[in-house]
Structure formats: structure tokens, C-alpha cells
Design an enzyme around this catalytic site. Structure first.
Site, PDB file in Angstrom:
ATOM      1  CB  CYS A   1      -2.803  -0.984   4.629  1.00  0.00           C
ATOM      2  SG  CYS A   1      -2.486   0.645   3.933  1.00  0.00           S
TER       3      CYS A   1
ATOM      4  CB  CYS B   1      -0.929  -0.003   1.223  1.00  0.00           C
ATOM      5  SG  CYS B   1      -2.009   1.439   1.324  1.00  0.00           S
TER       6      CYS B   1
END
Length: 350
Positions: free
Chosen positions: A189, A92
Site C-alpha cells: 500500500c 493503511c
């Protein structure tokens, strides 16, 4: 601004420094498929917007849901389908926060992206930048930035990297920020407090297989799917050891017959501890290291740095020899390479 206290204080400090800034929330996931668990994106946006209003900056919501599915969720699910243990947080940061979102920022006239990571960025005499561990070793998040490159680091800012967490909480409290007492997120995330098992159940078909004792090859049970397990896992295996004071631990996953390999948690159990491992998909913050070197590595988040030999090989891989055997290194996870506190880069366990 994620709606948490760390990014809130990062914005506050930049504002106090006189920086011309705006706050932005990356809208990556809204739990459209109703996976079990809390996905508090609406509350996070409200909290981030409240802090932006308090410190007097503009606030934007940037929709990156399609890119997140393509670059992070697809990577995550493909890895688990292949029996790997991916790291969506690291991906991410590389693909979304300092990838797509950074590009959005530049396209909209911004020179850099600041985040609430506990990490430090230092400029070198030659104009390049180094990534240094956060000053608070209990909160250091440099590991999650292991796959960034120099160009991404050049545009990154880490305003809270020099702070211990208690000091950051004090700053937030004294400023009366809306997030001053908000608990830290523990989820994937930007997916929220969704358990990984529930997430995988929604997307990865279950293929049961045998649980095999690695020491003698005996079948001792059946598992519900290899993607629910990782190397070193003790809980949730579902097979009693029938031996006092001993518990089974996962030591391997065999794709050919979908076998989950287990053994007692001993230093000599096959596959549990390794002295050598190969890594691929190498990423470097500076120039690639092309010679045999003694370095340090962080084998997973929160583990201390350990000494190792780095031996580059043909084909973009490297052989890693640890000075002391390391426990439970799972294929697909990330090894962060260090020169002391300075992060050099990282690679993926084969």
C-alpha cells in the site's frame, strides 16, 4: 486519487453526479532509503493531477509521510520482527486513509472521503451504514476494509463499488482519462512495486536458524531469517525434498530457537490445516457480537467466504471453529467476518 484508474473513475462519477469535490493524493512514501524496486510516487501524482485537470476539479498533495511511518511501517516491521505476517494494506485503510487523512479532510471542511475501492456502502433504516462486498467478485476489496468502524464508514464513499472492472475501464476510455490504460498496482500500500523481501532486508536484521522437518524433527537445512517466510509458502525455502513429486511447504515458525518448520504439502501435515483458531484485536462495524453465532469468514484476500462458528471469549478474543479445515493461516493476518455479503468486522489471528 492514487494515480490509478479506479480512483480516477470514482472522481469522474462523483463529478457527473454534481458533487462538490476536490482530488487529493496521499503522499505516504517516497523511498528515501533507496530500497531496491520502483516507487513511482512522482508519476502517480502527475497522473492523478492530469485526471483532476481533465474532469475540472482542484487537486492537492497531502503529506502524510510521518504518520505513515508511525502507524503502518512501524506496525509492519514490528510484526515481522516478532515472527508475524502483518497486513499493511488493511492497516493503511484504518489508520491512514480513513484515519489521519479523513481527519485532514474534516479539518479542511470536507464531509466525506471517496476512494476507488470495489466495495459498497448502504444506509440502514436506523441511520447506520453497512459495508457490502463489491459487485465485481473478481475485484471485491471489502476484505481490506475489515477493520473500519461505523464512524469511519459513515464518512466513506465508494463510487465504483457497483461496477465490474471492464465497465470501469470502458468509462475511463470513453472519457479519455489519462489513466484509462494504466496497469493496476501490485505493491505494498503506497510503497510501490517494491518486493517485500527487499523491503524487509532494508529494515529487519537477519537471524538465520534451522529448517526442521515437522514430521520427525530432523534438521534439513538453514534459513536466512524467519521474517522472510510465511505459513503455506512453497517457493524460496531452499531445501529440496529428495522425493519425487513432493515439495516442502512452511507449516510453522518457532521463535524460541528460530526454527522454520516445513513438511510436505499434505492435508495431514502438522500445522498446515487448522479447524480452530483464535483471533484478537476484534473490530466491528456495528455492535460487537457477544454470543455464539454461525457466521462466514474470509480467511485471506481472494479466498471465498467459508462457514464458521464464532465463539466470544473473555479478554477480547474469540475462538473460531471452521466447518471445514482451512489452510495456512498465519499469525498476524486478518480474518474478515461476514453475514453473507455484509462485512461485520474482523480480527487478527493469534
Amino acid at each position: 486519487m492514487s494515480g490509478g484508474v479506479d480512483s480516477s473513475v470514482a472522481a469522474l462519477l462523483l463529478k457527473r453526479q454534481g458533487c462538490d469535490l476536490v482530488g487529493a493524493y496521499m503522499k505516504n512514501w517516497i523511498n528515501e532509503d533507496n530500497i531496491i524496486g520502483e516507487c513511482p510516487w512522482q508519476r502517480d501524482i502527475e497522473d492523478a493531477r492530469a485526471v483532476a485537470d481533465q474532469i475540472g476539479i482542484e487537486f492537492h498533495v497531502v503529506n502524510l509521510m510521518q504518520e505513515y511511518r508511525e502507524r503502518v511501517v512501524a506496525y509492519l516491521l514490528d510484526g515481522y520482527r516478532r515472527g508475524l505476517t502483518p497486513n499493511p494494506d488493511i492497516m493503511c485503510n484504518r489508520e491512514i486513509k480513513f484515519g489521519v487523512f479523513r481527519a485532514w479532510a474534516r479539518d479542511n471542511g470536507f464531509s466525506s472521503v471517496a476512494t476507488g475501492h470495489y466495495a459498497r456502502r448502504e444506509e440502514n433504516p436506523d441511520g447506520t451504514f453497512s459495508l457490502i462486498e463489491g459487485a465485481d467478485k473478481n475485484k471485491d476489496q471489502s476484505y481490506f476494509l475489515a477493520l473500519l468502524n461505523q464512524e469511519q464508514l459513515r464518512d466513506a464513499r465508494f463510487p465504483i463499488g457497483h461496477l465490474p472492472k471492464p465497465e470501469l475501464r470502458r468509462i475511463a476510455s470513453e472519457a479519455g482519462l489519462a489513466t484509462a490504460r494504466k496497469k493496476d498496482s501490485q505493491g505494498i500500500c503506497f510503497i510501490g512495486e517494491v518486493k517485500m523481501a527487499d523491503f524487509l532486508t532494508a529494515y529487519v536484521p537477519a537471524h538465520p536458524g534451522p529448517i526442521i522437518r515437522a514430521t520427525d524433527g530432523k534438521v534439513i537445512g538453514e534459513h536466512r531469517g524467519l521474517h522472510y517466510y510465511t505459513i503455506g509458502q512453497r517457493r524460496g525455502i531452499g531445501v529440496p525434498s529428495n522425493t519425487d513429486f513432493e515439495k516442502y511447504v512452511v507449516v510453522g515458525k518457532r521463535a524460541a530457537d528460530r526454527a522454520l518448520l516445513v513438511a510436505f504439502d499434505h492435508a495431514d501435515s502438522p500445522g498446515l490445516f487448522v479447524s480452530e483458531v483464535r483471533i484478537h484485536s476484534l473490530s466491528w462495524i456495528h455492535e460487537p457480537i457477544a454470543t455464539h453465532r454461525v457466521l462466514e469468514g474470509r480467511v485471506r484476500y481472494r479466498d471465498p467466504r467459508v462457514a464458521l462458528e464464532y465463539i466470544p471469549e473473555a479478554g477480547g478474543t474469540a475462538l473460531i471453529r471452521f466447518l471445514k479445515p482451512q489452510r495456512a493461516l498465519a499469525s498476524g493476518q486478518i480474518l474478515a467476518l461476514h453475514d453473507g455479503e455484509r462485512l461485520l468486522g474482523g480480527g487478527v489471528y493469534v
